[in-house]
Design a protein around this motif. Structure first.
Motif, PDB file in Angstrom:
ATOM      1  N   VAL A  55       7.525 -30.267 -33.339  1.00 30.58           N
ATOM      2  CA  VAL A  55       8.235 -30.472 -32.076  1.00 30.58           C
ATOM      3  C   VAL A  55       7.375 -30.025 -30.902  1.00 30.58           C
ATOM      4  CG1 VAL A  55      10.241 -29.787 -30.711  1.00 30.58           C
ATOM      5  CG2 VAL A  55      10.500 -30.268 -33.152  1.00 30.58           C
ATOM      6  N   LEU A  56       6.834 -28.820 -30.997  1.00 28.14           N
ATOM      7  CA  LEU A  56       6.099 -28.252 -29.866  1.00 28.14           C
ATOM      8  C   LEU A  56       4.895 -29.086 -29.449  1.00 28.14           C
ATOM      9  CD1 LEU A  56       6.130 -24.422 -30.644  1.00 28.14           C
ATOM     10  CD2 LEU A  56       7.254 -25.589 -28.736  1.00 28.14           C
ATOM     11  N   HIS A  57       4.136 -29.580 -30.420  1.00 28.50           N
ATOM     12  CA  HIS A  57       2.890 -30.257 -30.045  1.00 28.50           C
ATOM     13  C   HIS A  57       3.121 -31.580 -29.306  1.00 28.50           C
ATOM     14  CE1 HIS A  57       3.111 -33.042 -33.479  1.00 28.50           C
ATOM     15  NE2 HIS A  57       2.115 -33.700 -32.922  1.00 28.50           N
ATOM     16  N   THR A  58       4.354 -32.047 -29.262  1.00 33.79           N
ATOM     17  CA  THR A  58       4.647 -33.285 -28.530  1.00 33.79           C
ATOM     18  C   THR A  58       4.995 -33.019 -27.066  1.00 33.79           C
ATOM     19  OG1 THR A  58       7.006 -33.265 -29.084  1.00 33.79           O
ATOM     20  CG2 THR A  58       5.518 -34.377 -30.641  1.00 33.79           C
ATOM     21  N   GLN A  59       5.101 -31.734 -26.706  1.00 37.46           N
ATOM     22  CA  GLN A  59       5.492 -31.356 -25.348  1.00 37.46           C
ATOM     23  C   GLN A  59       4.258 -31.159 -24.461  1.00 37.46           C
ATOM     24  OE1 GLN A  59       8.806 -31.405 -24.722  1.00 37.46           O
ATOM     25  NE2 GLN A  59       8.988 -31.961 -26.883  1.00 37.46           N
ATOM     26  N   SER A  60       4.514 -30.983 -23.167  1.00 35.01           N
ATOM     27  CA  SER A  60       3.413 -30.747 -22.226  1.00 35.01           C
ATOM     28  C   SER A  60       2.853 -29.339 -22.411  1.00 35.01           C
ATOM     29  CB  SER A  60       3.901 -30.911 -20.778  1.00 35.01           C
ATOM     30  OG  SER A  60       4.772 -29.840 -20.434  1.00 35.01           O
ATOM     31  N   TYR A  63       5.116 -26.777 -20.769  1.00 33.85           N
ATOM     32  CA  TYR A  63       6.333 -26.508 -21.527  1.00 33.85           C
ATOM     33  C   TYR A  63       6.028 -25.586 -22.711  1.00 33.85           C
ATOM     34  CZ  TYR A  63      10.411 -27.006 -24.479  1.00 33.85           C
ATOM     35  OH  TYR A  63      11.503 -26.723 -25.246  1.00 33.85           O
ATOM     36  N   ILE A  64       4.987 -25.901 -23.447  1.00 30.86           N
ATOM     37  CA  ILE A  64       4.621 -25.117 -24.631  1.00 30.86           C
ATOM     38  C   ILE A  64       4.366 -23.664 -24.249  1.00 30.86           C
ATOM     39  CG2 ILE A  64       2.859 -24.774 -26.418  1.00 30.86           C
ATOM     40  CD1 ILE A  64       2.479 -27.906 -26.292  1.00 30.86           C
ATOM     41  N   ASP A  67       7.519 -21.920 -23.013  1.00 27.72           N
ATOM     42  CA  ASP A  67       8.427 -21.705 -24.134  1.00 27.72           C
ATOM     43  C   ASP A  67       7.996 -20.503 -24.965  1.00 27.72           C
ATOM     44  OD1 ASP A  67      10.678 -22.625 -25.844  1.00 27.72           O
ATOM     45  OD2 ASP A  67       9.062 -22.940 -27.298  1.00 27.72           O
TER      46      ASP A  67
END
Length: 79
Positions: A55-60, A63-64, A67
């Motif tokens: 999930v995380l690696h698909t975010q900016s 965001y990462i 988060d």
């Protein structure tokens, strides 16, 4: 040719390094301090970052980093 498991582990390792270095940059500290905070002061690396890789690696990047810093704050981890 590496197996899918090795590729996944390689991607997760690369992502973990990305997270550590970007958190260090964001907080103005060195990567070793962040690594220790995520592994010795807590288990955020193995219990959050790696399991949530998909999930995380698909975010900016922003965001990462925000988060993970938020998770650190929730768990009382200071650098």
């Amino acid at each position: 040719m590496p197996s899918n498991g090795n590729k996944k582990n390689s991607n997760e390792l690369e992502f973990a390094i990305f997270c550590i270095e970007n958190i260090a940059h964001e907080l103005g500290v060195n990567g070793e301090q962040v690594y220790l905070a995520l592994t010795e002061k807590s288990d955020i690396l193995n219990q959050y970052i790696v399991p949530e890789y998909e999930v995380l690696h698909t975010q900016s990047r922003e965001y990462i980093i925000d988060d993970i810093i938020g998770v650190m704050k929730e768990r009382g981890i200071k650098i």
